[in-house]
Design an enzyme around this catalytic site. Structure first.
Site, PDB file in Angstrom:
ATOM      1  N   ARG A 187      78.438   3.678  81.109  1.00 20.96           N
ATOM      2  CA  ARG A 187      77.387   2.731  81.497  1.00 20.96           C
ATOM      3  C   ARG A 187      77.443   1.490  80.618  1.00 20.96           C
ATOM      4  O   ARG A 187      77.273   0.364  81.104  1.00 20.96           O
ATOM      5  CB  ARG A 187      76.008   3.377  81.398  1.00 20.96           C
ATOM      6  N   CYS A 244      68.490   0.970  75.258  1.00 20.14           N
ATOM      7  CA  CYS A 244      69.203   1.924  76.109  1.00 20.14           C
ATOM      8  C   CYS A 244      69.010   1.440  77.535  1.00 20.14           C
ATOM      9  O   CYS A 244      69.130   0.245  77.793  1.00 20.14           O
ATOM     10  CB  CYS A 244      68.675   3.344  75.876  1.00 20.14           C
TER      11      CYS A 244
END
Length: 286
Positions: A187, A244
């Site tokens: 990611r 995050c």
């Protein structure tokens, strides 16, 4: 409880506290980003006796903005006063210790640990290894719905010790900060993006997948090992900004730095979900 004590508590340590008649507030924060009901099902199947179930979406986050993720991200922070009211409903008082836990290696419990510090309550530890560590030690479990909390009157005093940084300041001062991204490497690189509006990462960010903080059994690595790893990345605690996807697993890296003796560092709560939702913000890949 200050950070002179470890932010972690072992299953044996918690058992001793409970056997001694101590009554810490126990919060089970089990969750699943892909299945909103999974955490409650896990809790009802078996939890540490006396633990309250706490919802990531409803209690550890505030309402989503009508403008979507670009204002606060997928899991916005609650207003501090609202979270204080929620904590009072759980039975929190200034003198009461708290132990947070989950079934996911601290992935969600770390958010509760951070929020309580943000509120101004330092008497909080995370159950190392979580509910699985308790279960694997052969300690008693309860099943069924969450017990009624012992609400306390009034609103808990506010004024936390957990600093944050907003998106506008981070973008303006991006050259100044050391951004640490807790997402999985694929990611971070931008190979995939299952949740947010764009793939990639904040330019200049470093990647430390939060699961790197754990050993094969789901316990945090020793403090000395964590400290060596963070220092080997060249991180300066006063300059670190954790992020995050939505400000949840970033708290795991933040907690790991506290375990390592590096203090409570800074969180960008909106994280990638907020950053990537604004097409005017820069994006990097690779």
């Amino acid at each position: 409880m200050s950070l002179s004590a470890s932010p972690l508590m072992s299953a044996a340590g918690l058992q001793s506290r409970l056997q001694a008649g101590s009554s810490p507030l126990l919060l089970d924060c089990s969750s699943d980003l892909m299945d909103a009901g999974a955490g409650l099902r896990q809790y009802e199947a078996g939890h540490v006796p006396g633990a309250l179930y706490v919802s990531l979406d409803n209690e550890l986050s505030g309402p989503k903005s009508p403008h979507g993720a670009r204002e606060g991200g997928r899991h916005p922070l609650p207003k501090r006063q609202d979270f204080a009211r929620q904590a009072a409903l759980w039975g929190l008082t200034p003198e009461r210790d708290v132990v947070v836990m989950d079934n996911q290696g601290g992935m969600y419990a770390a958010r509760a640990w951070w929020l309580l510090h943000w509120l101004g309550h330092g008497r909080v530890q995370l159950l190392d290894g979580g509910v699985p560590a308790w279960r694997n030690a052969g300690l008693p479990m309860e099943a069924g719905p969450s017990p009624l909390p012992q609400a306390t009157p009034g609103i808990y005093p506010m004024g936390g010790s957990a600093p944050t940084l907003d998106a506008a300041t981070l973008q303006r001062e991006l050259h100044r900060w050391q951004v640490l991204d807790a997402r999985a490497p694929e990611r971070f690189r931008g190979d995939v993006e299952p949740l947010d509006s764009q793939a990639g990462h904040i330019p200049g960010a470093l990647n430390r997948f939060f699961k790197t903080n754990l050993d094969a059994d789901g316990h945090f690595l020793p403090a000395s090992a964590l400290r060596q790893q963070f220092e080997s990345m060249g991180l300066v605690p006063d300059l670190v900004v954790h992020q995050c996807g939505s400000g949840v697993t970033a708290c795991h890296n933040l907690l790991a730095m506290a375990v390592a003796g590096l203090g409570i560092t800074r969180l960008y709560p909106g994280s990638w979900s907020e950053w990537s939702a604004d097409p005017g913000r820069p994006v990097a890949k690779g």
